[in-house]
Design an enzyme around this catalytic site. Structure first.
Site, PDB file in Angstrom:
ATOM      1  N   THR A  75      45.225  33.719  39.014  1.00 28.61           N
ATOM      2  CA  THR A  75      46.644  32.983  39.235  1.00 28.61           C
ATOM      3  C   THR A  75      47.734  33.254  38.338  1.00 28.61           C
ATOM      4  O   THR A  75      48.736  34.599  38.222  1.00 28.61           O
ATOM      5  CB  THR A  75      46.922  31.241  38.544  1.00 28.61           C
ATOM      6  OG1 THR A  75      45.611  30.813  39.401  1.00 28.61           O
ATOM      7  CG2 THR A  75      48.328  30.567  38.106  1.00 28.61           C
ATOM      8  N   ASN A 154      41.568  32.032  51.211  1.00 28.81           N
ATOM      9  CA  ASN A 154      40.955  30.188  51.175  1.00 28.81           C
ATOM     10  C   ASN A 154      40.639  29.650  51.877  1.00 28.81           C
ATOM     11  O   ASN A 154      39.458  28.361  51.186  1.00 28.81           O
ATOM     12  CB  ASN A 154      40.691  30.025  49.340  1.00 28.81           C
ATOM     13  CG  ASN A 154      43.033  29.665  49.440  1.00 28.81           C
ATOM     14  OD1 ASN A 154      43.350  30.429  49.932  1.00 28.81           O
ATOM     15  ND2 ASN A 154      43.133  28.175  48.805  1.00 28.81           N
ATOM     16  N   GLN A 182      39.614  35.597  46.969  1.00 25.43           N
ATOM     17  CA  GLN A 182      38.311  35.387  47.965  1.00 25.43           C
ATOM     18  C   GLN A 182      37.366  36.615  47.490  1.00 25.43           C
ATOM     19  O   GLN A 182      36.268  36.742  48.516  1.00 25.43           O
ATOM     20  CB  GLN A 182      38.457  34.179  48.592  1.00 25.43           C
ATOM     21  CG  GLN A 182      39.146  33.009  48.085  1.00 25.43           C
ATOM     22  CD  GLN A 182      38.278  32.071  48.212  1.00 25.43           C
ATOM     23  OE1 GLN A 182      37.205  31.954  47.994  1.00 25.43           O
ATOM     24  NE2 GLN A 182      38.704  31.257  46.874  1.00 25.43           N
ATOM     25  N   ALA A 203      36.664  35.815  37.923  1.00 22.13           N
ATOM     26  CA  ALA A 203      35.316  36.212  38.035  1.00 22.13           C
ATOM     27  C   ALA A 203      34.305  34.641  38.023  1.00 22.13           C
ATOM     28  O   ALA A 203      33.281  34.973  39.576  1.00 22.13           O
ATOM     29  CB  ALA A 203      34.665  35.391  36.459  1.00 22.13           C
ATOM     30  N   HIS A 204      35.054  33.459  38.401  1.00 25.01           N
ATOM     31  CA  HIS A 204      34.174  32.185  38.753  1.00 25.01           C
ATOM     32  C   HIS A 204      34.341  31.876  39.948  1.00 25.01           C
ATOM     33  O   HIS A 204      33.529  30.681  40.908  1.00 25.01           O
ATOM     34  CB  HIS A 204      35.099  30.747  38.315  1.00 25.01           C
ATOM     35  CG  HIS A 204      36.389  30.192  38.809  1.00 25.01           C
ATOM     36  ND1 HIS A 204      36.413  29.636  39.638  1.00 25.01           N
ATOM     37  CD2 HIS A 204      38.386  31.193  38.792  1.00 25.01           C
ATOM     38  CE1 HIS A 204      37.939  29.289  39.892  1.00 25.01           C
ATOM     39  NE2 HIS A 204      38.115  30.713  39.868  1.00 25.01           N
ATOM     40  N   THR A 243      44.174  38.444  21.733  1.00 27.11           N
ATOM     41  CA  THR A 243      43.045  39.157  21.876  1.00 27.11           C
ATOM     42  C   THR A 243      41.757  38.338  23.416  1.00 27.11           C
ATOM     43  O   THR A 243      41.923  37.679  24.046  1.00 27.11           O
ATOM     44  CB  THR A 243      42.414  37.534  20.641  1.00 27.11           C
ATOM     45  OG1 THR A 243      43.252  37.899  19.741  1.00 27.11           O
ATOM     46  CG2 THR A 243      40.676  38.329  20.382  1.00 27.11           C
ATOM     47  N   CYS A 329      44.630  20.264  47.122  1.00 25.92           N
ATOM     48  CA  CYS A 329      45.422  19.090  46.645  1.00 25.92           C
ATOM     49  C   CYS A 329      45.175  19.660  45.396  1.00 25.92           C
ATOM     50  O   CYS A 329      44.747  18.928  44.724  1.00 25.92           O
ATOM     51  CB  CYS A 329      44.383  17.658  46.686  1.00 25.92           C
ATOM     52  SG  CYS A 329      43.875  17.439  48.624  1.00 25.92           S
TER      53      CYS A 329
HETATM   54  C1  LIG Z   1      42.967  33.217  47.246  1.00 23.59           C
HETATM   55  C2  LIG Z   1      43.371  32.739  46.407  1.00 23.59           C
HETATM   56  N1  LIG Z   1      43.932  33.309  44.826  1.00 23.59           N
HETATM   57  C3  LIG Z   1      43.985  32.722  43.781  1.00 23.59           C
HETATM   58  C4  LIG Z   1      43.394  31.606  43.282  1.00 23.59           C
HETATM   59  C5  LIG Z   1      43.777  30.552  42.056  1.00 23.59           C
HETATM   60  O1  LIG Z   1      42.238  31.758  41.258  1.00 23.59           O
HETATM   61  P1  LIG Z   1      42.330  32.031  39.879  1.00 23.59           P
HETATM   62  O2  LIG Z   1      41.632  30.377  39.310  1.00 23.59           O
HETATM   63  O3  LIG Z   1      41.529  32.481  38.704  1.00 23.59           O
HETATM   64  O4  LIG Z   1      43.509  30.675  38.637  1.00 23.59           O
HETATM   65  C6  LIG Z   1      42.079  31.103  44.017  1.00 23.59           C
HETATM   66  C7  LIG Z   1      41.876  30.197  43.650  1.00 23.59           C
HETATM   67  O5  LIG Z   1      41.984  28.921  43.988  1.00 23.59           O
HETATM   68  C8  LIG Z   1      42.520  31.431  45.142  1.00 23.59           C
HETATM   69  O6  LIG Z   1      41.090  30.948  46.423  1.00 23.59           O
END
Ligand SMILES: Cc1ncc(COP(=O)(O)O)c(C=O)c1O
Length: 397
Positions: A75, A154, A182, A203-204, A243, A329
């Protein structure tokens, strides 16, 4: 088999134990601040960060590690890419081209920029979610600063033709950004091959920690100038003060390295399971619609409409499966998925969609169990729906 079964890998993924062990020393003895240049604690932390940066740069095909900036997630990377580039004001260029199926991190950033006076063109996609590169060529004008097209969707997993779009942007001298949250580690992705100037990822989504991401910013041919969102200590070459979270940065690099190294094998395994799930659902139920472009899709993605059934009721009936609907959501008031609406689906169909997100831990047994349970519950809900309609009709005067 352990219940509930996690089938929501687009939302997030569990951290891989190999990632967690790589991170651990940086919570303990190696706790230093990489910006501390006067002692060994800082030097060690800085060495870890720079080695992570090099690793990420290598994994996305960047020419130099200095082109990778660390952020808090995709984001923030999207915000920094879009706001940072257009606010840097390349020769009065004030126009952004993006797509109706983008993530909110891009769409809402564009909306905020419209509030600042920038112009945004939102391109439509086909019923499979694919963007026609000719649409991009047609949308670019003399004042276009930036084109932003996500690598992989996504909700429906559709992969956009980045290389073709990159060629068009480069030829027109327009910066090209992609949200690859993704995609990195799941499909081949190379910033040189796709002629990308900016790339957001995190990363997540690939078994790394939450709260860390990166933005690739091209430094050469052409050199891109962006403005920071955060001001302060001048970290990350002045483009992102604050940091650095060293354990997260180290875990991020480890996660990307593992995902890239295991990509081909993992992609064919998850795609096989995804196809098995789709086959079983289709054999067991009538009238299903698969959303997206099956030939251009993330390996672990399956998005299906179950006509006659509300996805929300289906999820309530299936507590043993961790699923998500096609709806985003993301706010207090859940809205029907803007992605599925962009495919031209009627509202009832949009509300009948479920997203299955398969991942590293998904097994064939889990898939068979999930398919059986979904089939059972869809049949039950459909027959209850039919009975309710008959009862309602017979109650008519
Ligand atoms: C295509 C896409 N962009 C952006 C994001 C946002 O990522 P983050 O949770 O690392 O801010 C996501 C995850 O929900 C995503 O699937």
């Amino acid at each position: 088999m352990k219940l509930p079964i996690y089938l929501d890998h687009h939302a997030t993924t569990p951290a891989d134990p190999r990632v967690v062990s790589a991170m651990m020393p940086y919570f303990g003895d190696d706790f230093g601040n990489p910006a501390s240049h006067t002692h060994v604690f800082g030097w060690r932390a800085e060495a870890a960060v720079e080695s992570a940066r090099e690793s990420l740069a290598r994994c996305i095909g960047a020419q130099s590690s200095s082109e990778v900036l660390f952020t808090s997630g995709a984001t923030e990377s999207d915000n920094l890419a879009l706001k940072g580039l257009v606010r840097a004001g390349r020769e009065g260029k004030n126009h952004i081209v993006t797509v109706s199926t983008e993530h909110r991190a891009v769409l809402d950033t564009c909306r905020a920029l419209e509030g600042e006076g920038f112009l945004v063109s939102l391109l439509s996609v086909g019923s499979d979610g694919l963007l026609d590169p000719d649409e991009v060529a047609r949308a670019i004008g003399p004042r276009t600063a930036l084109v932003s097209v996500m690598a992989a969707n996504n909700e429906i997993g559709t992969l956009q033709p980045l290389a073709e779009i990159g060629r068009i942007c480069r030829a027109q001298g327009v910066a090209f950004h992609s949200d690859a949250a993704q995609a990195v580690g799941k499909i081949p992705l190379d910033v040189e091959a796709a002629q990308l100037d900016l790339l957001s990822f995190c990363a997540h989504k690939i078994y790394g920690p939450k709260g860390v991401g990166a933005l690739y910013v091209r430094a050469r041919r052409p050199r891109l100038r962006i403005e920071p969102l955060l001001h302060g200590g001048g970290h990350e070459r002045g483009l992102r003060s604050g940091t650095l979270p060293v354990p997260l940065v180290v875990g991020f690099a480890k996660a990307v390295e593992l995902a890239v190294a295991e990509r081909e094998q993992e992609a064919s395994r998850t795609a096989g399971l995804r196809d098995r799930l789709w086959q079983q659902l289709r054999d067991g139920l009538e009238g299903l619609r698969r959303n997206g472009a099956p030939g251009h899709c993330l390996p672990g993605s399956l998005n299906v409409c179950f006509p006659g059934v509300e996805a929300a009721s289906l999820m309530v009936a299936l507590p043993e499966l961790a699923l998500s609907s096609g709806s985003a959501c993301t706010s207090a008031t859940p809205e029907p998925s803007h992605v599925l609406r962009a495919l031209g689906l009627a509202p009832e169909l949009v509300n009948s969609a479920l997203r299955f997100g398969l991942g590293r831990g998904t097994t064939p047994e889990e898939i068979d169990f999930a398919a059986d349970r979904v089939i059972q519950e869809v049949r039950r809900l459909r027959s209850e729906g039919r009975r309710a309609t008959v009862t309602a009709r017979s109650a008519l005067p």
